[in-house]
Write a protein that holds these residues in place. Structure first.
Motif: not given
Lengths: 219, 295
Positions: B168, B171, B11, B205, B8
């Motif tokens: 997510g 990316r 990102l 993720l 996270e």
């Protein structure tokens, strides 16, 4: 060379990011266009950790080059350091240099010329015949045209400038030096390694035959 | 650090600040390009809209782009009779103001300004022609492939990616692609990720990425990629060929090994420190080398 122009684009952008005060112009060269940057750098701007920095350069340890060309002791350095006697000879390390940087984006290594202070013949050391500086042995793949940019070359150029400052003021060229003797070159450089002249070509396709002729040696 | 917290944070570090200079520059360039196209093709009044990773919500700092689509009416020939003529005439309209690089269906714009020569503006202009009515289906010129054209639909593409629920993961995989210089096109990687993560929208993720890489490593031949804008008509095999599959499979295997033997930082690097302070000067490491020279 299509790849060359792409690499030049990348170098232009990288130079803009890391040496934003350098002016850029384009000039016609033998093969395509050549980018020419002109600007000023001051590789040493502080005495803070200068002893450590010079020791690291002397011992070929990593150093930190800040955008604009200042060289600093590496923040991650964990080595112990030595203070050398020649350090006392370095009276004024804060020298600024006017540089001219040339690159075609192709295989040939970029070229850096020191325009000021004027390099008189007796003050030249580790330079090519055309007066451009030679910061490393090209055959060791320190710089590869398909991998690196002009900024990477500039990193080695500013380290060379520090070596020159010490040599000019203290009479010692810090760090290892490689012989320019043709016999040494013929014995040292493999046929398929890059030529010592910075052309980016293989030695066998560039200066090998000439060097062998001059030294009367063969492999 | 927890692996999902780490991902996270990565990102987050790849977000473009909407009020930051990059985005301001992008908007300024976009407006300039639009103005230029409207001026050059005044009589045709093309439909100009924006697509690319920005519109799809898959933008990353290290590889972002904005597609400026320039579509002409199906019965308009002001910009050219054929798709190839349209493509070339749009290129001609741009070439005095930008360095234009040809891509298979688009035109990439870079700076002609001497002080910024070759600077990438992250803008692709995509010329095309509506097929008939106004349902959004268009034909694009395609410089490679047998047909020389490609049917597509911007809205279908944007919706397919934006609503996928896995942006997510997309990316992060785009970042993985950029860091490893992989040759798969972003568009294909997006479709492939969505396909592989069907039924895994709610997974974490790290699980999503592991699943994608395991599939790439063990079953790359079995992965099917379809263009949602033309599932049966557009042959994407050229864009997902044996070389690209081998590259993906090899890198996926290496990545999984890295995670197993070490940690995720080996894949995406450390989370960058937050910048913004004028005191932080970028720099790079140099290892001094033995000096050499003719004199």
């Amino acid at each position: 060379m299509a790849g060359g122009s792409l690499r030049l684009d990348i170098s232009v952008q990288a130079m803009r990011d890391f040496f934003p005060d350098f002016s850029l112009s384009l000039s016609a060269a033998e093969q395509g266009s050549e980018a020419v940057w002109k600007g000023r750098v001051q590789p040493i701007q502080t005495t803070e950790r200068l002893t450590e920095l010079l020791d690291d350069i002397h011992c070929e340890r990593p150093v930190w080059v800040r955008a604009g060309g200042e060289v600093r002791h590496h923040p991650d350095c964990a080595f112990g350091h030595t203070r050398y006697g020649w350090l006392d000879g370095v009276r004024d390390p804060f020298i600024s240099f006017d540089l001219e940087v040339r690159s075609s984006g192709g295989k040939r290594h970029p070229k850096v010329f020191v325009r000021s202070p004027v390099m008189l013949p007796h003050k030249m050391r580790h330079v090519f015949g055309d007066g451009s500086i030679c910061p490393y042995a090209p055959w060791e793949n320190v710089w590869l045209w398909e991998r690196d940019t002009v900024v990477d070359y500039m990193g080695h150029a500013v380290v060379w400038l520090i070596k020159w400052i010490v040599w000019d003021q203290a009479g010692v060229w810090i760090g290892p030096e490689l012989s320019h003797d043709q016999g040494f070159l013929v014995r040292t450089i493999e046929r398929n390694q890059q030529c010592w002249c910075g052309s980016g070509m293989k030695y066998k396709k560039c200066h090998l035959a000439q060097d062998q002729l001059k030294t009367g040696s063969s492999r | 650090m927890n692996e999902n917290k780490y991902l996270e944070d990565i990102l987050q570090s790849q977000m473009l600040d909407p009020d930051g200079q990059e985005m301001k520059d992008l908007r300024t360039r976009r407006d300039e390009v639009e103005r230029l196209l409207r001026e050059k093709f005044e009589k045709s009044s093309p439909t100009i809209r924006y697509g690319g990773s920005k519109a799809k919500g898959t933008m990353i700092l290290e590889a972002y782009d904005l597609d400026v689509i320039c579509y002409f009416a199906h019965d308009d020939t002001g910009a050219g009779e054929t798709l190839q003529e349209i493509y070339e005439n749009v290129e001609k309209a741009l070439v005095n103001d930008y360095l234009v690089t040809r891509k298979p269906s688009a035109l990439r714009l870079k700076s002609r300004d001497l002080n910024q020569w070759g600077t990438d503006f992250h803008i692709d202009v995509v010329p095309g022609r509506f097929i008939d009515g106004d349902d959004g289906d268009v034909f694009l010129y395609r410089s490679s492939g047998e047909k020389g054209r490609q049917k597509t639909n911007l809205d279908v593409h944007i919706k397919h990616v934006k609503d996928s629920g896995v942006t997510g993961a997309i990316r992060l995989l785009k970042l993985w692609r950029a860091r490893n210089n992989l040759s798969i096109r972003h568009f294909v990687l997006e479709l492939l990720t969505i396909e592989l993560l069907k039924g895994k929208r709610d997974s974490k993720l790290s699980e999503q990425l592991r699943h994608v890489w395991i599939q790439m490593r063990d079953n790359v031949e079995g992965i099917r990629v379809e263009d949602p804008a033309n599932p049966t008509g557009n042959d994407l095999s050229e864009l997902f060929n044996a070389t690209i599959k081998l590259e993906l499979s090899t890198m996926a295997a290496q990545t999984l090994e890295m995670i197993e033997k070490s940690d995720w930082e080996q894949v995406f690097g450390p989370v960058p420190a937050k910048t913004g302070s004028p005191l932080i000067v970028p720099g790079f490491t140099v290892r001094p080398r033995a000096s050499f020279g003719e004199k």
